[in-house]
Design a protein around this motif. Structure first.
Motif, PDB file in Angstrom:
ATOM      1  N   ILE A 276       0.928  -1.195  -0.080  1.00 44.37           N
ATOM      2  CA  ILE A 276       0.007  -0.021  -0.021  1.00 44.37           C
ATOM      3  C   ILE A 276       0.908   1.189   0.006  1.00 44.37           C
ATOM      4  N   MET A 361      -8.086  -1.932   6.395  1.00 40.91           N
ATOM      5  CA  MET A 361      -7.671  -2.991   5.320  1.00 40.91           C
ATOM      6  C   MET A 361      -7.863  -4.452   5.905  1.00 40.91           C
ATOM      7  N   THR A 365     -10.156  -7.083   4.396  1.00 35.11           N
ATOM      8  CA  THR A 365      -9.763  -8.253   3.742  1.00 35.11           C
ATOM      9  C   THR A 365     -10.701  -9.679   4.323  1.00 35.11           C
ATOM     10  N   ASP A 371     -12.929  -1.281  -0.716  1.00 40.80           N
ATOM     11  CA  ASP A 371     -12.934  -0.058   0.142  1.00 40.80           C
ATOM     12  C   ASP A 371     -13.120   0.974  -0.412  1.00 40.80           C
ATOM     13  N   PHE A 377      -8.793  -6.607  -1.166  1.00 43.58           N
ATOM     14  CA  PHE A 377      -7.582  -7.121  -0.634  1.00 43.58           C
ATOM     15  C   PHE A 377      -7.841  -8.435  -0.537  1.00 43.58           C
TER      16      PHE A 377
END
Length: 474
Positions: A276, A361, A365, A371, A377
């Motif tokens: 990221i 995150m 995930t 997002d 993710f």
């Protein structure tokens, strides 16, 4: 740089059939193709050692349907590749040129490998944004410098004349817009003139000319330029003076991951494998899978024009495959931290915000939801300590617009007619990245340089061979 009117009273010290201006990948591949077709070109290079923008790149060339793909079970086709290119650029590029490059890409890679000893292999492990197939071909060290070395060795074996420290300053053009010769300038200021039957412009774009960048790409007008200083827009200026059509001058390849202050390119593979980017507030600010070219402007819009690449041990080990990354690691640009707390302290990022970024995150995930930027993710790519960080900025790498050409790489005028004996490829020609910074699909630059360069070399040779045949007729 100027265009001089040619008259029959002009004299040249020597006359050569084909002059290729620029000895980067584009010029060298064009020269090899012309040489294979029986024409002896001369390549004119301003530097003492041919490097160009190619040597500063990763040296990745996309190609579809190669035996390198087939050996690994990769099913690809020119049609899929062309669609990927057009999707990324918003269908703004010339479809005929896109189709040409996709169609010729595989045979060009195999020709360079089989006939000229360039040791290509398929790059595995990840897909760059917009590519639906593994199709990046590179030499073993994965550097543009190695690619340039292989092409220079091939040119030497073929007896291609490369005149270094030879800056082309003027073109002599007659009233039919045929280039009849060029004026050269040596480092000591001396000049000489060479007559020719055709000219191929392989001298890249205008990224090194701040005035032209500010005029055509104002969003990156003040950005760091990470390209060859010789890219001054010579081809563009000559073409415009000859009445050539130009297209997509706002197109460019930026990059949102240049290590600073080290100025070493950090592969976008880090992002594609789960990394990221955060700004100095510890916040993500984009979908890092959208493309590294448009990411340059996004990074430059952050506080102090800085971002941090954050990733983990798994990604670090994979990145060591790239020589540029190993160089960055050796230079101290890559920093390792055992915990998120240590990372926040070492990178001077606010811990609370950074923890919130990682928590968000984790939630996306676990839930497998996108997002706010649209990124998803993968569970297998979840970042784990220890963490790695690289301080980066955005930069302009090279321009993608230029002289409009047809499928023979002949430069077109404003009415769409081909100029008599002028060819262009690589950064000198209109590319396939659309009109802005978001249309660049990874590899578009070397695709145009290598594949369109081969087309240009073959087309120039065909034109000259026809002239020789006509002259031999009774």
């Amino acid at each position: 740089m100027a265009i001089h009117p040619y008259s029959e009273t002009e004299t040249f010290e020597v006359h050569l059939p084909l002059l290729i201006i620029g000895a980067g990948a584009c010029g060298l591949v064009a020269a090899l193709k012309a040489r294979d077709a029986g024409i002896e070109p001369a390549v004119l290079e301003r530097d003492a050692l041919p490097r160009g923008s190619t040597a500063m790149s990763s040296g990745f060339i996309p190609a579809a349907g190669t035996r390198f793909q087939q050996a690994l079970g990769i099913e690809d086709s020119p049609e899929i590749m062309a669609e990927d290119i057009q999707r990324k650029n918003g269908f703004q590029a010339d479809p005929a040129i896109v189709a040409l490059l996709a169609r010729e890409s595989g045979s060009t890679i195999e020709w360079l490998a089989d006939e000229h000893g360039v040791a290509f292999e398929l790059v595995e492990g990840f897909l760059y944004p917009g590519h639906r197939r593994l199709r990046m071909h590179a030499t073993p060290r994965r550097t543009g410098e190695e690619l340039m070395g292989a092409l220079l060795n091939a040119a030497e074996r073929m007896g291609v004349d490369i005149l270094t420290q030879t800056r082309v300053v003027d073109l002599y053009v007659d009233d039919t817009r045929q280039v009849r010769g060029v004026a050269l300038e040596r480092p000591d200021g001396s000049r000489e003139r060479i007559g020719c039957d055709a000219v191929l412009l392989a001298c890249n774009g205008f990224g090194g000319n701040p005035e032209l960048v500010r005029r055509h790409i104002p969003s990156l007008g003040e950005a760091l330029y990470y390209g060859h200083e010789g890219n001054q827009g010579d081809a563009l200026l000559w073409g415009e003076a000859m009445g050539a059509s130009t297209r997509d001058l706002g197109a460019c390849q930026g990059h949102g991951s240049l290590a600073t202050p080290h100025q070493v390119l950090i592969s976008w593979a880090l992002m594609m494998q789960g990394g990221i980017q955060v700004n100095l507030h510890g916040e993500r600010f984009s979908n890092e899978h959208g493309g590294y070219s448009e990411q340059a402007a996004r990074v430059l819009a952050q506080p102090e024009q800085i971002a941090w690449n954050l990733y983990d041990e798994r990604i670090h080990q994979n990145a060591l495959e790239f020589e540029d990354y190993r160089n960055a690691f050796g230079a101290g640009a890559v920093r390792r931290f055992e915990t998120l707390e240590a990372l926040a302290d070492g990178a001077n990022l606010p811990l609370e915000t950074l923890e919130a970024t990682f928590d968000a995150m984790q939630q996306h995930t676990s839930a497998q939801t996108p997002d706010t930027f649209g990124r998803t993710f993968e569970r297998a790519h979840q970042l784990q300590p220890p963490y790695y960080a690289v301080r980066v900025t955005g930069a302009l790498f090279h321009t993608q617009g230029g002289l409009e050409v047809n499928t023979q790489a002949r430069v077109l005028d404003l009415e769409g007619k081909a100029l008599p004996n002028l060819f262009a490829a690589g950064g000198a020609a209109r590319g396939v990245s659309g009109a802005g910074d978001s249309g660049y699909l990874s590899g578009n630059g070397l695709l145009s340089a290598v594949v369109l360069g081969a087309v240009a070399g073959q087309s120039a040779a065909t034109l000259l061979n026809l002239k020789l045949h006509s002259a031999a007729l009774p």
